[in-house]
Structure formats: C-alpha cells, structure tokens
Design a protein around this motif. Sequence first.
Motif, mmCIF file in Angstrom:
data_model
loop_
_atom_site.group_PDB
_atom_site.id
_atom_site.type_symbol
_atom_site.label_atom_id
_atom_site.label_comp_id
_atom_site.label_asym_id
_atom_site.label_seq_id
_atom_site.Cartn_x
_atom_site.Cartn_y
_atom_site.Cartn_z
ATOM 1 N N TRP A 191 -4.404 0.900 -8.120
ATOM 2 C CA TRP A 191 -5.766 1.207 -7.700
ATOM 3 C C TRP A 191 -5.793 1.923 -6.348
ATOM 4 N N TYR A 192 -4.629 2.334 -5.823
ATOM 5 C CA TYR A 192 -4.637 3.166 -4.617
ATOM 6 C C TYR A 192 -5.508 4.408 -4.851
ATOM 7 N N ASP A 193 -6.050 4.945 -3.765
ATOM 8 C CA ASP A 193 -6.783 6.199 -3.857
ATOM 9 C C ASP A 193 -5.810 7.318 -4.194
ATOM 10 N N ASN A 194 -6.158 8.107 -5.201
ATOM 11 C CA ASN A 194 -5.366 9.253 -5.629
ATOM 12 C C ASN A 194 -6.198 10.529 -5.481
ATOM 13 N N TRP A 195 -5.543 11.651 -5.611
ATOM 14 C CA TRP A 195 -6.225 12.945 -5.513
ATOM 15 C C TRP A 195 -7.223 13.098 -6.647
#
Length: 625
Positions: A191-195
């Motif tokens: 759930w990390y922020d991705n592009w």
Amino acid sequence: MICFGVCALGAAGTSLAITQSNAPAVTKVEPPSWWANQSINPVRLLVRGENLTGARVMASKPQTTVADVKVNANGSYLLVSVRISPSAQPGNYPLSVTTRDGTVTIPFQIKAPLNPAMNFKGITADDVIYLIMTDRFSDGDPANNTPAGSPPAANDRRNSRAFHGGDIRGVINHLSYLKELGVTAIWLTPWYDNWDGVNNCDRPWCPNTSYHGYGAIDYYGVEDHFGDLGTLQELVRKAHALGLKVIQDQVANHVGSHHPWMTNPPLDDWFHGTRQHHLIEKFQNSVLLTPHGNRDEVRNTLDGWFSEDLPDMNQEEPEVARYEIQNALWWIGVTGIDGIRQDTIQYMPRSFIRDLSDALHRQYPRMWMVGEVFERDSAQTAFFIGGHAGWDGIDTKLDSDFDFPLWRVSLDVFTGKKPMHALRDQLKYDALYPDPLKITTLTNNHDTPRFMSLDGASLEGAMLHTAFMLTVRGTPQLYSGEEIAMKGKDDPDNRRDFPGGFSADSRSAFQASTRSAEEQRMWQWTHDWIKLRLDHPALRSGRQIDLFYDDDIYAFARQDKKETVIIVFNRANAEKNITVPAGAIDVSDGLQPLALYGAKNGGRVKGGVAMLVVPARTAAAYRVQ
C-alpha cells in the motif's frame, strides 16, 4: 557526537557561499513520528529539502535531543538522530534547522503507542492467510479512482495493467465475507504510494502502471488510489474486531523509478548503481546458496536491478539499512498490523535480513515476517528461513518463507503430471528445515498462473490441491479468487478483478446466491476444509506421519497429544480400499476411525492395520483418538 540542543555539520569537504536566495527548506521528514520507550532510540530522521549545507539542528523541547547530523553533498538531504526521553508525552516536538541564511522547522511528532494486547499478534500455524491484490478486489470508494494528476489512461479498467479502482475501503466492506469463508489473516499487496502515471513503451507489457504497489515513490505514504492512513488504520481496527489479522507486503529490496531518490539520492551509495550505470538482475539465485559462488555472480544477484524501473536499494550502506528497519517498525507501530510479507527477500544481504528480523522481534515479540524466496529448490528455501546458521555463519532469524517447492509439486500432482507419491517424495526435504511447521504453504499467488488455467486442470484437481495445502504441515496461504475457482494465466491475467467488487459487474461472487454452481462448490469445499483445520488442533500443530502412498493415493496423519487425524487424497476415478499401519499412529485393534469429511463411512482397525474406503477423486478426513 551527542548534542543537547544544537548540532552542526556541513557536507564533508564542501565550502559554499550562502546568500539570502539560498534559504533552507524542508519538504519531507521520514519518519514523521515515533514513540517514547521504543527499542530504537535515538530514531534517525531523513529530512529532504534544499539549501541544508552547513545546517545546525536544534530540538525545541527538552524531551528530545539531537545528534550526528549528516548533510549530503548538494545540501538536499539531512540525516539527524533524535533521542526521545522515556518521560516524553505524545505531542509535537519540532526541530529547527538553521543555516547562515535562515531557519526552517522540521515537523516531528511523538505518538501514543497502540495497545499491544489488541495488535502486533503475529502469525502462526493456527492461521489461514488470504492474499488480496488491493486494486483487483473491490472498489469501495469511487472518489479515489482518479487522483489529481493521474491521466485517464492510468485508470482504464479495460487495460489489464492499469488501475482498476480496488481500494482499502473495498476490503473493509467485505471483511464479513472473509470471516464467513473462515480465513484468519489477510495479506494486502503493497500500500506504499506509487506513481500515478502510465509507462508507455514498445514492449508487450505496455502501457502499464504501478497498480500492483511494488514500485514505491514514498515509503511513508499510502497509495492515493487505495485511500489514506486513516482508512488503513480503520481496516486494521475493524479486522481485529472480527478476529482477523492483517499482513503488510513490504518491499525493502527496491523502489520505483519515479521515486525522487532517482534524481536526487540522499547519499551517493543509496542505491546499487545509478539510472545510467547499474547491473541488470540475471536471477542466478543458486549462487547465494553455494559457498563456492564467484564474486561477480553474487554481486549481480544482490545488486542487480530487477528491471529498468526497479532500482535496487543498498542495505550494505548503514544509513539505508537503518532507514528501512525504522520504516518497517513505523508501519507496525502506526497501524497495529500483525505480520509482514517481505518481497524478494533473498536479493538482500542475509545480514540485513537478520538485523531486520531482530529489530522486529525486539520491539514486537510476537511479530512475524515471511520472506518471498521464489525457488523450487528446498535447500534454497531452507537456507533463508531462520533457526539455523548457514555456511556464512548467519542465522537470518526469518520466521517463515514460502514453500514454493511443495507448491510446484502439488500443482503437477493434481493436474496429472506426476504420481501422488511425488508429494511424499518432496516432503522428505522437510529434514532441511529447523521446524517445518513454520513454513508457509500456498495454493497460488498473484505472480503465478491460477490452478484452473493450468494444462490438465479440473475442478476436482483444484479442490484436492486446496485441501492438501490446508492440511499439510505449515501455515496455509490462499489467493483471492481461488475459493471460487477463478481462472487466469500468466501476469496480468492471473490478476483479474474479483466478480462483484466493482459497480459495473453483472454479478457478485461475494454472495452464494449469485455464484455459479462451480464457484459455489469450490467455495463450500474451501470453507469446509478451513473449518476442519480450525476445529482440529492436530491439523495445525500436530506432527505429520506418512501412512500410504502410490500413484493415485497419498495418506498421512497429523497427530498431537489429544487426537490423530488421517487425511487421504484419492485422485483416481474409482473408489479405493487402503490399509495403513495402525501401530505407526498408536491405534489399537477394535477402534473405528470416524469419518470427518469427504467419506460416508469410517474405517476399522483389525490385525494391526486401519482399513479405509476412500471415494473417487476426493480428499477424506478421519479421526481416531
């Protein structure tokens, strides 16, 4: 160096004239918060900004002190250690950064710790794990389907490599479904922020996006397609209230190519190589197992980039290792999760795996981490699991890794490519593991073709494969959709949307009334075998004893101090009569094994053997006391 109040350190060997136009600025602090009375103290902050060369750092309150300031060569990153007094209360504890041209604030908080009685519970063989690819499960909040700046092509559900809209709210909305199925833990893909953009190229996999979550651009951010930190914390709270645990998919090995670090790394050796000059991973994984591997092959395996878009982190740099260990602990402390799945774990130094494992267990004694060692060689799998030292003298302390070798054999057996006794033949390699009960078995995952799309697959074969993984030693992991016999070939076809999770779907597989007959048959079978496992402790923690094996049958017992459960798999098209040695499981003549599931009648014990009648193309369970 320890400073009570102020520390100052410029970039080594750098002398720059600073004018008013070079006022310091702070744009990001990692971690943004910590806790008092933690095993890691001081905590090391990574501060991103501008014009930080020559900075002095001062704590604003006496409950925190600062030390060991380091500024990178271009003044864009500052590292500082913050020691937190045991008496510090939750609140804001900003730091100030002063250069010759001004002062700026570093925001920092001390948080109230979560209740350990309700959180950080760990995973054991008592659990059944359910893997969810967040973007493909359920769209619970359409408002986050098109984040600001995300082009329409990135959110086109017709593209199997684009964002489809699944999110954390969708998982919350279906917790009752997971509880009904019987699973006890959910593993969400990262759930990390991705592009949010679209990669375009002339390859078959383009255009594509980072819907999967494995290309982080912010290790401390939640992907905006999925929700925010508050929604994530709500998920963990509500899951725990239902008796469900939560596992985070962490990715310490690499980040995405759109991470700000790619154009502005905190340190020159933050990555293995640069965008222009780096090794490409050749996946010569066996060189990690052998003590005879040559340096070039070993370095390629540890340092190589998976592809051009997954830069490899350098955990041999102490600042990188410290950053990633703190990041793992921060997510646990701020959410209350119960376990971690660590992606591509064998491509990081074994010493780092050990240090990460130690840090997790030191702060959260029940914490559990399973590593992805995607190998068909049990020796390689065993080399990375904790509990013993390898030839390098390192015990990784890793709680578990996935049993891909047994998974591969099970697929071959239940699609008719290998005889049934191949299962027993594979399980003999359990002798390599310090404790086979700690291995994590799997039906499939998001990187593998689904069972029903394999050559030779049948619904009965999928049912047998699932029942086997739910009864063999270890902690079982299911992949979302396997319980309804979903199909899917190689990535991305194996990542189809769960039926009914999206507003445009014509039907829902979340309800029995709208499942197909095949889906309901598989769902009920999966539910029943999960329940059988949870009802009988011997199936979770009992020792495993081989009883019978030939081309069509495999029978084993799971036995603890209170009961013995016999599991028999018959893939033949005819009913089979088998006899198993009663003495091997301490069963006396005259006892009658009770049919628990899959067979109408029990067996009988006579003349030192237990006689069982096993129906065709099914699995059956019998209980003897």
